[in-house]
Design an enzyme around this catalytic site. Structure first.
Site, PDB file in Angstrom:
ATOM      1  N   ASP A  81       0.866  -1.173   0.000  1.00 42.20           N
ATOM      2  CA  ASP A  81       0.000   0.000   0.000  1.00 42.20           C
ATOM      3  C   ASP A  81       0.912   1.235   0.000  1.00 42.20           C
ATOM      4  O   ASP A  81       2.136   1.130  -0.175  1.00 42.20           O
ATOM      5  CB  ASP A  81      -0.991  -0.031   1.177  1.00 42.20           C
ATOM      6  CG  ASP A  81      -0.317   0.201   2.528  1.00 42.20           C
ATOM      7  OD1 ASP A  81       0.936   0.284   2.583  1.00 42.20           O
ATOM      8  OD2 ASP A  81      -1.046   0.311   3.528  1.00 42.20           O
ATOM      9  N   CYS A 121       3.519  -2.980   3.981  1.00 42.70           N
ATOM     10  CA  CYS A 121       2.676  -1.853   4.407  1.00 42.70           C
ATOM     11  C   CYS A 121       3.449  -1.115   5.496  1.00 42.70           C
ATOM     12  O   CYS A 121       4.665  -1.280   5.609  1.00 42.70           O
ATOM     13  CB  CYS A 121       1.286  -2.305   4.840  1.00 42.70           C
ATOM     14  SG  CYS A 121       1.204  -3.399   6.267  1.00 42.70           S
ATOM     15  N   GLY A 122       2.771  -0.280   6.258  1.00 46.65           N
ATOM     16  CA  GLY A 122       3.507   0.491   7.264  1.00 46.65           C
ATOM     17  C   GLY A 122       4.169  -0.408   8.296  1.00 46.65           C
ATOM     18  O   GLY A 122       5.332  -0.234   8.654  1.00 46.65           O
ATOM     19  N   THR A 123       3.405  -1.389   8.780  1.00 50.58           N
ATOM     20  CA  THR A 123       3.900  -2.292   9.824  1.00 50.58           C
ATOM     21  C   THR A 123       4.084  -3.724   9.368  1.00 50.58           C
ATOM     22  O   THR A 123       4.678  -4.528  10.095  1.00 50.58           O
ATOM     23  CB  THR A 123       2.878  -2.331  10.977  1.00 50.58           C
ATOM     24  OG1 THR A 123       1.622  -2.772  10.428  1.00 50.58           O
ATOM     25  CG2 THR A 123       2.718  -0.957  11.613  1.00 50.58           C
ATOM     26  N   GLY A 124       3.508  -4.099   8.247  1.00 51.40           N
ATOM     27  CA  GLY A 124       3.435  -5.494   7.813  1.00 51.40           C
ATOM     28  C   GLY A 124       2.241  -6.216   8.411  1.00 51.40           C
ATOM     29  O   GLY A 124       1.912  -7.328   7.990  1.00 51.40           O
ATOM     30  N   GLY A 178      -1.221  -5.248   8.833  1.00 51.27           N
ATOM     31  CA  GLY A 178      -2.491  -5.264   8.099  1.00 51.27           C
ATOM     32  C   GLY A 178      -2.423  -6.234   6.935  1.00 51.27           C
ATOM     33  O   GLY A 178      -3.368  -7.009   6.693  1.00 51.27           O
ATOM     34  N   HIS A 197       9.647 -24.591   9.326  1.00 52.29           N
ATOM     35  CA  HIS A 197       8.629 -25.279  10.132  1.00 52.29           C
ATOM     36  C   HIS A 197       7.199 -24.945   9.732  1.00 52.29           C
ATOM     37  O   HIS A 197       6.313 -25.773   9.915  1.00 52.29           O
ATOM     38  CB  HIS A 197       8.806 -24.936  11.618  1.00 52.29           C
ATOM     39  CG  HIS A 197       9.982 -25.614  12.243  1.00 52.29           C
ATOM     40  ND1 HIS A 197      10.158 -25.689  13.607  1.00 52.29           N
ATOM     41  CD2 HIS A 197      11.047 -26.265  11.689  1.00 52.29           C
ATOM     42  CE1 HIS A 197      11.290 -26.355  13.879  1.00 52.29           C
ATOM     43  NE2 HIS A 197      11.852 -26.690  12.720  1.00 52.29           N
ATOM     44  N   ARG A 248       7.730   1.037   8.133  1.00 53.16           N
ATOM     45  CA  ARG A 248       7.961   1.927   9.277  1.00 53.16           C
ATOM     46  C   ARG A 248       8.654   1.203  10.425  1.00 53.16           C
ATOM     47  O   ARG A 248       8.879   1.799  11.480  1.00 53.16           O
ATOM     48  CB  ARG A 248       6.622   2.505   9.741  1.00 53.16           C
ATOM     49  CG  ARG A 248       5.948   3.360   8.667  1.00 53.16           C
ATOM     50  CD  ARG A 248       4.529   3.761   9.030  1.00 53.16           C
ATOM     51  NE  ARG A 248       3.886   4.384   7.880  1.00 53.16           N
ATOM     52  CZ  ARG A 248       2.568   4.495   7.729  1.00 53.16           C
ATOM     53  NH1 ARG A 248       1.754   4.019   8.663  1.00 53.16           N
ATOM     54  NH2 ARG A 248       2.062   5.061   6.653  1.00 53.16           N
ATOM     55  N   HIS A 274       6.130 -31.478  10.643  1.00 50.58           N
ATOM     56  CA  HIS A 274       5.475 -30.163  10.545  1.00 50.58           C
ATOM     57  C   HIS A 274       4.235 -30.203   9.658  1.00 50.58           C
ATOM     58  O   HIS A 274       3.331 -29.383   9.815  1.00 50.58           O
ATOM     59  CB  HIS A 274       6.467 -29.124  10.031  1.00 50.58           C
ATOM     60  CG  HIS A 274       7.702 -29.048  10.857  1.00 50.58           C
ATOM     61  ND1 HIS A 274       7.685 -28.647  12.171  1.00 50.58           N
ATOM     62  CD2 HIS A 274       8.978 -29.395  10.572  1.00 50.58           C
ATOM     63  CE1 HIS A 274       8.902 -28.721  12.671  1.00 50.58           C
ATOM     64  NE2 HIS A 274       9.710 -29.171  11.719  1.00 50.58           N
ATOM     65  N   ARG A 306       0.817 -30.695  11.344  1.00 47.49           N
ATOM     66  CA  ARG A 306       0.300 -29.501  12.024  1.00 47.49           C
ATOM     67  C   ARG A 306      -0.286 -28.509  11.027  1.00 47.49           C
ATOM     68  O   ARG A 306      -1.317 -27.869  11.303  1.00 47.49           O
ATOM     69  CB  ARG A 306       1.433 -28.862  12.834  1.00 47.49           C
ATOM     70  CG  ARG A 306       1.906 -29.797  13.936  1.00 47.49           C
ATOM     71  CD  ARG A 306       3.301 -29.550  14.395  1.00 47.49           C
ATOM     72  NE  ARG A 306       3.701 -30.590  15.341  1.00 47.49           N
ATOM     73  CZ  ARG A 306       4.951 -30.841  15.699  1.00 47.49           C
ATOM     74  NH1 ARG A 306       5.940 -30.124  15.210  1.00 47.49           N
ATOM     75  NH2 ARG A 306       5.219 -31.805  16.545  1.00 47.49           N
TER      76      ARG A 306
END
Ligand code: RB5
Length: 146
Positions: free
Chosen positions: A13, A70-73, A75, A103, A114, A138, A141
């Site tokens: 974004d 995105c800004g933080t990853g 969303g 895993h 950010r 793995h 699971r």
């Protein structure tokens, strides 16, 4: 061994646009095949749109992996993980990036512009792309939640 034959679907974004552009240039310079699904500027857009575009490419098997910024990853990760078959992760260190492949068989990497400097982002991407899924115990699971 660096796996340069991988195809990567890339998206962001506005909050991740600048890092996405740097990642695109970086991966291209390393010889990866990269497809950019936008966004194309810092104008405000909605991250779910780009998460969907990139995840579709992974599910349709054009792309081996998706990278979303995105800004933080966060969303992007929330959106991607609502799509069946997508296992998205937001590692902020290389150990977590490796383990998410080994895993968890993660197929989408989400990053925060950010949060991460570009050099750390490149290291995380390298760890992610160059680690194989171990399978074995793995898989049971993963089958449980898939
Ligand atoms: C956009 O300002 C920001 O909310 C978005 O990039 C992302 O960080 C959301 O998770």
């Amino acid at each position: 061994m660096v796996k340069k034959d991988l195809k990567i679907a890339l998206g962001s974004d506005h909050g991740g646009y600048e890092l996405k552009e740097k990642i695109k240039a970086h991966l291209n310079s390393l010889g990866y095949l990269v497809a950019d699904f936008g966004t194309d500027s810092t104008d405000s857009v909605d991250y779910p749109v780009y998460a969907k575009k990139v995840c579709d490419e992974v599910l349709e098997k054009w792309a081996d992996f998706g990278i979303l910024v995105c800004g933080t990853g966060l969303g992007m990760s929330i959106c991607a993980n609502k799509i069946k078959g997508i296992r998205a992760v937001t590692p902020e260190n290389t150990f977590s990036a490796k383990m998410s492949r080994a895993h968890n068989n993660a197929n989408v990497l989400t990053l925060g512009q950010r949060v991460l400097g570009e050099e750390l982002a490149y290291e995380i991407i390298s760890a992610f792309l160059n680690t194989d899924y171990e399978g074995g115990r793995h898989q049971k699971r993963i089958d449980m939640f898939e």
